[in-house]
Design a protein around this motif. Structure first.
Motif, short mmCIF file in Angstrom:
data_model
loop_
_atom_site.label_atom_id
_atom_site.label_comp_id
_atom_site.label_asym_id
_atom_site.label_seq_id
_atom_site.Cartn_x
_atom_site.Cartn_y
_atom_site.Cartn_z
N ASN A 56 0.80 -1.23 0.00
CA ASN A 56 0.00 0.00 0.00
C ASN A 56 0.83 1.28 0.00
OD1 ASN A 56 -2.47 -1.40 0.08
ND2 ASN A 56 -2.30 -1.63 2.28
N MET A 57 2.12 1.16 0.27
CA MET A 57 2.94 2.36 0.40
C MET A 57 4.05 2.48 -0.64
SD MET A 57 3.13 2.80 4.51
CE MET A 57 3.48 4.55 4.42
N CYS A 58 4.37 1.40 -1.31
CA CYS A 58 5.51 1.37 -2.22
C CYS A 58 5.28 2.27 -3.45
CB CYS A 58 5.78 -0.06 -2.68
SG CYS A 58 7.27 -0.17 -3.72
N ILE A 59 6.35 2.93 -3.89
CA ILE A 59 6.30 3.75 -5.10
C ILE A 59 7.28 3.26 -6.16
CG2 ILE A 59 5.38 5.80 -3.95
CD1 ILE A 59 8.26 6.90 -3.79
N HIS A 60 7.98 2.17 -5.90
CA HIS A 60 8.92 1.58 -6.87
C HIS A 60 8.11 0.79 -7.88
CE1 HIS A 60 12.02 -0.98 -8.57
NE2 HIS A 60 12.94 -0.24 -7.96
N ASP A 65 4.31 -3.53 -9.24
CA ASP A 65 3.76 -4.40 -10.30
C ASP A 65 3.78 -5.88 -9.94
OD1 ASP A 65 3.20 -2.19 -11.82
OD2 ASP A 65 4.96 -2.40 -13.13
N GLU A 66 4.39 -6.23 -8.82
CA GLU A 66 4.45 -7.63 -8.40
C GLU A 66 3.06 -8.22 -8.13
OE1 GLU A 66 7.00 -10.04 -7.93
OE2 GLU A 66 8.02 -8.61 -9.23
N GLY A 67 2.14 -7.40 -7.67
CA GLY A 67 0.78 -7.88 -7.46
C GLY A 67 0.43 -8.15 -6.02
N SER A 68 0.60 -9.37 -5.57
CA SER A 68 0.15 -9.75 -4.22
C SER A 68 1.04 -9.13 -3.14
CB SER A 68 0.16 -11.27 -4.07
OG SER A 68 1.48 -11.74 -3.93
N ARG A 69 0.49 -9.06 -1.93
CA ARG A 69 1.24 -8.49 -0.81
C ARG A 69 2.52 -9.28 -0.56
NH1 ARG A 69 -1.08 -9.49 4.56
NH2 ARG A 69 0.69 -10.83 4.78
N SER A 71 4.31 -11.12 -2.63
CA SER A 71 5.31 -10.94 -3.68
C SER A 71 5.91 -9.53 -3.63
CB SER A 71 4.75 -11.27 -5.06
OG SER A 71 3.64 -10.47 -5.36
N VAL A 72 5.11 -8.54 -3.25
CA VAL A 72 5.64 -7.17 -3.08
C VAL A 72 6.64 -7.16 -1.93
CG1 VAL A 72 5.05 -4.82 -2.35
CG2 VAL A 72 3.68 -5.95 -4.11
N ASP A 73 6.28 -7.79 -0.80
CA ASP A 73 7.21 -7.87 0.34
C ASP A 73 8.52 -8.55 -0.06
OD1 ASP A 73 5.35 -6.65 1.96
OD2 ASP A 73 4.83 -8.46 3.09
N ALA A 74 8.41 -9.65 -0.79
CA ALA A 74 9.60 -10.40 -1.20
C ALA A 74 10.49 -9.57 -2.12
CB ALA A 74 9.19 -11.71 -1.88
N LYS A 75 9.88 -8.91 -3.09
CA LYS A 75 10.65 -8.09 -4.04
C LYS A 75 11.31 -6.93 -3.30
CE LYS A 75 11.80 -6.53 -8.21
NZ LYS A 75 12.57 -7.21 -9.22
N CYS A 76 10.58 -6.30 -2.39
CA CYS A 76 11.14 -5.20 -1.62
C CYS A 76 12.35 -5.68 -0.81
CB CYS A 76 10.09 -4.61 -0.69
SG CYS A 76 10.71 -3.30 0.40
N ARG A 77 12.20 -6.79 -0.14
CA ARG A 77 13.33 -7.32 0.66
C ARG A 77 14.52 -7.65 -0.23
NH1 ARG A 77 8.94 -10.03 3.46
NH2 ARG A 77 8.64 -8.95 5.43
N LYS A 78 14.24 -8.14 -1.44
CA LYS A 78 15.31 -8.48 -2.38
C LYS A 78 16.10 -7.23 -2.79
CE LYS A 78 16.08 -10.72 -6.81
NZ LYS A 78 15.48 -11.30 -8.00
N LEU A 79 15.47 -6.07 -2.74
CA LEU A 79 16.12 -4.82 -3.14
C LEU A 79 16.68 -4.02 -1.96
CD1 LEU A 79 13.51 -3.54 -5.76
CD2 LEU A 79 15.67 -4.74 -6.21
N THR A 80 16.29 -4.38 -0.73
CA THR A 80 16.67 -3.56 0.43
C THR A 80 17.40 -4.31 1.53
OG1 THR A 80 14.52 -3.90 1.51
CG2 THR A 80 14.72 -1.98 0.06
N ALA A 81 17.48 -5.62 1.45
CA ALA A 81 18.11 -6.40 2.52
C ALA A 81 19.57 -6.00 2.69
CB ALA A 81 18.01 -7.89 2.22
N SER A 82 20.04 -5.98 3.91
CA SER A 82 21.41 -5.54 4.19
C SER A 82 22.44 -6.39 3.47
CB SER A 82 21.68 -5.53 5.69
OG SER A 82 21.48 -6.81 6.22
N GLU A 95 20.62 -5.09 -8.44
CA GLU A 95 19.64 -4.01 -8.40
C GLU A 95 19.26 -3.71 -6.95
OE1 GLU A 95 15.15 -2.98 -10.04
OE2 GLU A 95 15.93 -5.01 -10.27
N LEU A 96 19.20 -2.43 -6.65
CA LEU A 96 18.76 -1.95 -5.35
C LEU A 96 17.58 -1.01 -5.56
CD1 LEU A 96 22.20 -1.07 -3.74
CD2 LEU A 96 20.85 -3.14 -3.39
N CYS A 97 16.86 -0.72 -4.51
CA CYS A 97 15.76 0.24 -4.57
C CYS A 97 16.30 1.65 -4.39
CB CYS A 97 14.70 -0.07 -3.51
SG CYS A 97 13.39 1.16 -3.46
N SER A 98 16.17 2.47 -5.40
CA SER A 98 16.70 3.84 -5.32
C SER A 98 15.99 4.66 -4.23
CB SER A 98 16.57 4.55 -6.67
OG SER A 98 15.21 4.66 -7.04
#
Length: 177
Positions: A56-60, A65-69, A71-82, A95-98
């Protein structure tokens, strides 16, 4: 909020709802209340915000575009995990989340000015600044007077340990159920 205004020692006001539309209604009503108070000479700085899922908050664009909650969580973690960010230092192909990177780069300067922020307001502010609205909202919870979120953020041990553990001991909690 009137009790909170009369008793500043109480700390935060946490309003728990079941759905995002209910959350947005509460924040819209709070905006009206702040305007009413200001119109009548009561000027108290308020920082109120809604917190919802990454979906509900992502702007990337690629994440949204991932769709389900999940898959969005997983993609976000894939771009932001330490550990991903650590690997990206040596491998420019990762790829990282700008938006997350800009938020992290801003550090303590990544702040919201006083006001009442709906989820859309947070997304707009995030686009304007280039900051991730989800992580900005999580950071700003420490400074907010009023927080509106799903009641699971308070009750579910897995989620509350991440989101609500830094809450003051003395605060007002309301459940809209």
């Amino acid at each position: 909020t009137s009790y909170q205004l009369a008793h500043p020692e109480v700390g935060k006001f946490i309003y728990c709802t079941r759905t995002v539309p209910e959350m947005e209604k509460v924040l819209a009503e709070l905006k009206n209340l702040v305007k009413y108070r200001e119109k009548h000479g009561i000027r108290v700085p308020v920082l109120a915000l809604g917190l919802s899922s990454r979906k509900n908050m992502c702007i990337h664009k690629d994440v949204v575009d991932e769709g389900s909650r999940d898959s969005v969580d997983a993609k976000c973690r894939k771009l932001t995990a330490s550990w991903v960010r650590d690997r990206a230092v040596d491998d420019q192909e990762i790829e990282l989340c700008s938006f997350y990177e800009q938020h992290e780069k801003a550090g303590p300067e990544a702040m919201l000015p006083p006001g009442v922020y709906t989820l859309q307001d947070l997304r707009n502010f995030g686009r304007e600044k280039g900051w991730c609205p989800y992580f900005l909202a999580r950071h700003m919870m420490e400074f907010a007077n009023v927080i509106v979120y799903n009641y699971q953020y308070m009750l579910d041990p897995k989620v509350s340990n991440l989101v609500s553990r830094a809450m003051e001991r003395e605060c007002i909690v309301a459940f809209d159920e």
